[in-house]
Design a protein around this motif. Structure first.
Motif, short mmCIF file in Angstrom:
data_model
loop_
_atom_site.label_atom_id
_atom_site.label_comp_id
_atom_site.label_asym_id
_atom_site.label_seq_id
_atom_site.Cartn_x
_atom_site.Cartn_y
_atom_site.Cartn_z
N ALA A 271 89.11 30.29 52.68
CA ALA A 271 88.18 29.24 52.24
C ALA A 271 87.16 29.76 51.25
O ALA A 271 86.53 28.99 50.53
N ARG A 272 87.00 31.11 51.21
CA ARG A 272 86.01 31.71 50.31
C ARG A 272 86.66 32.81 49.49
O ARG A 272 87.71 33.34 49.88
N ALA A 273 86.03 33.17 48.39
CA ALA A 273 86.53 34.26 47.54
C ALA A 273 85.78 35.54 47.86
O ALA A 273 84.59 35.51 48.22
N TYR A 274 86.48 36.67 47.69
CA TYR A 274 85.89 37.99 47.98
C TYR A 274 86.17 38.91 46.80
O TYR A 274 87.06 39.76 46.84
N PRO A 275 85.40 38.74 45.72
CA PRO A 275 85.72 39.46 44.48
C PRO A 275 85.28 40.92 44.47
O PRO A 275 85.74 41.69 43.62
N ALA A 276 84.40 41.33 45.38
CA ALA A 276 83.82 42.68 45.24
C ALA A 276 83.73 43.37 46.60
O ALA A 276 82.66 43.75 47.05
N LEU A 277 84.88 43.53 47.26
CA LEU A 277 84.88 44.25 48.53
C LEU A 277 84.66 45.74 48.29
O LEU A 277 85.15 46.30 47.30
N PRO A 278 83.91 46.41 49.17
CA PRO A 278 83.60 47.83 48.94
C PRO A 278 84.85 48.70 48.96
O PRO A 278 85.72 48.55 49.83
N ALA A 279 84.92 49.60 48.02
CA ALA A 279 86.08 50.50 47.92
C ALA A 279 86.04 51.52 49.05
O ALA A 279 84.98 51.99 49.46
N GLY A 280 87.21 51.88 49.53
CA GLY A 280 87.31 52.92 50.55
C GLY A 280 87.07 52.45 51.97
O GLY A 280 87.24 53.24 52.91
N GLU A 281 86.69 51.21 52.17
CA GLU A 281 86.45 50.69 53.52
C GLU A 281 87.71 50.01 54.06
O GLU A 281 88.51 49.46 53.30
N ARG A 282 87.87 50.04 55.36
CA ARG A 282 88.97 49.34 56.02
C ARG A 282 88.70 47.84 55.95
O ARG A 282 87.65 47.37 56.40
N ILE A 283 89.64 47.09 55.38
CA ILE A 283 89.50 45.64 55.25
C ILE A 283 90.34 44.98 56.34
O ILE A 283 91.52 45.30 56.52
N GLU A 284 89.72 44.04 57.06
CA GLU A 284 90.42 43.34 58.13
C GLU A 284 90.17 41.84 58.04
O GLU A 284 89.07 41.40 57.66
N LEU A 285 91.20 41.08 58.38
CA LEU A 285 91.09 39.63 58.50
C LEU A 285 90.89 39.31 59.98
O LEU A 285 91.65 39.79 60.83
N GLY A 286 89.89 38.51 60.29
CA GLY A 286 89.62 38.12 61.67
C GLY A 286 89.74 36.62 61.86
O GLY A 286 89.19 35.85 61.07
N VAL A 287 90.47 36.21 62.89
CA VAL A 287 90.56 34.80 63.23
C VAL A 287 90.75 34.70 64.74
O VAL A 287 91.56 35.42 65.33
#
Length: 365
Positions: A271-287
């Motif tokens: 529903a939202r955009a994430y154009p600038a996620l921090p580099a080197g961090e673990r990215i997770e989707l939560g629902v």
């Protein structure tokens, strides 16, 4: 009655702490408003009892201050703080009657006999102890003794705060709901600051207006029960609160699309955009499973169905999304053959985390 301010509070049990890893309680800045109902929630060893003991005066913090209504009480002993504390196991005088146990804190403060009698009758009535008021505490069950312990904490109307350290541990399960409701009613009636320590999310969420969630010595989120459920600020909150907890899936994100499982995985619209996620961090989707609904193959995100658990109030599907385990809600009328299924997700309830911390995103709901 008092507001309680935690000002740069931190504590280490070793004499020479050199970094955050040495602190059992990492720095906290927080205000507990007068008359609030709070819960400190977290697993064993997360620092919640250390924090409660600092508030009560049993432990002096390594750093920072604690103030009651703006008065610095950091180095004052427990008896100078005017608080009541209810512990995990009953603290009663077995040789006294229930009436004498409840009256004891008031007699020590030399209240008039009539005032003591009225207050004891009031608290005994609220805790369903009226029928045993004149019985010796030694002859009562552990449940009744803990009610007496609760009553001794609640009987004083002049305390700055009442601190509860997992007070329902020894209570039979069928009585816990009743006592939580009673404590909530007493909080509304008495307008006392109450702080309730527990590792049980049900106890915390049903008692408190504001829940402070702790993990590894730090406060990871403070909010209402609704806020903690609907918008967890940290993956630990999402996992710890809810049954089952939030699904957390490793992902990569491009704009309004999350990719789970790499090149041959699945894509999920956001529903939202994430154009600038921090580099080197673990990215997770939560629902949360409540916002993930199992459906027929060919509809929604493709998943593998492993089993369906009937938990009485609902059916929960155990599934795999691109090889990662997850849970979803099963509609009552849905029937499937085989292990192929689809998953419908509510984009407004999907959250993206970087290094365990919620990322706000841009645009959308």
């Amino acid at each position: 009655m008092a507001s309680i301010t935690l000002d740069g509070l931190a504590h280490a049990y070793r004499p020479d702490p050199r970094g955050p890893q040495d602190y059992a309680l990492k720095e906290i800045n927080h205000v507990w408003r007068q008359g609030g109902a709070y819960a400190l929630l977290g697993p064993s060893g997360c620092g919640k009892t250390t924090l409660l003991n600092i508030i009560s005066g049993l432990v002096t913090p390594t750093k920072g201050r604690i103030l009651f209504d703006g008065r610095d009480v950091t180095n004052l002993p427990t008896e100078a703080r005017n608080i009541a504390q209810v512990f995990q196991f009953p603290v009663v005088y077995d040789t006294m009657s229930v009436r004498e146990n409840l009256a004891f804190p008031l007699k020590n403060r030399h209240l008039p006999r009539e005032a003591i009698a009225r207050r004891v009758e009031e608290i005994a009535g609220r805790l369903d102890l009226t029928s045993v008021l004149d019985r010796k505490a030694a002859n009562l069950t552990a449940d009744a003794k803990q009610k007496i312990s609760l009553g001794r904490g609640l009987v004083r109307s002049d305390v700055a705060a009442i601190l509860f350290d997992e007070p329902l541990t020894v209570i039979d399960p069928h009585l816990k709901w009743q006592l939580r409701s009673t404590l909530k009613e007493l909080h509304r009636a008495l307008d006392l600051t109450m702080i309730y320590v527990t590792h049980d999310q049900t106890e915390a969420l049903t008692f408190a207006d504001t829940v402070v969630v702790m993990h590894d010595g730090a406060v990871v989120q403070t909010g209402t029960p609704e806020e903690l459920f609907e918008r967890p600020a940290h993956t630990f909150v999402g996992h710890f609160i809810g049954s089952p907890g939030m699904n957390l899936l490793p992902a990569s994100v491009e704009g309004r699309t999350a990719h789970i499982g790499g090149e041959h995985g699945v894509s999920v619209e956001l529903a939202r955009a994430y154009p600038a996620l921090p580099a080197g961090e673990r990215i997770e989707l939560g629902v949360r499973p409540e916002f993930a609904t199992l459906t027929r193959p060919g509809s929604g995100v493709p998943v593998k169905l492993r089993r369906i658990d009937d938990i009485g109030r609902a059916r929960i599907a155990r599934i795999e999304i691109a090889g990662h385990p997850a849970a979803a809600t099963v509609p009552g009328a849905l029937s499937l053959n085989g292990d192929e299924a689809g998953l419908k997700l509510d984009p407004r309830q999907i959250h993206i985390y970087a290094g365990g911390v919620l990322v706000a995103g841009e645009g959308g709901a």
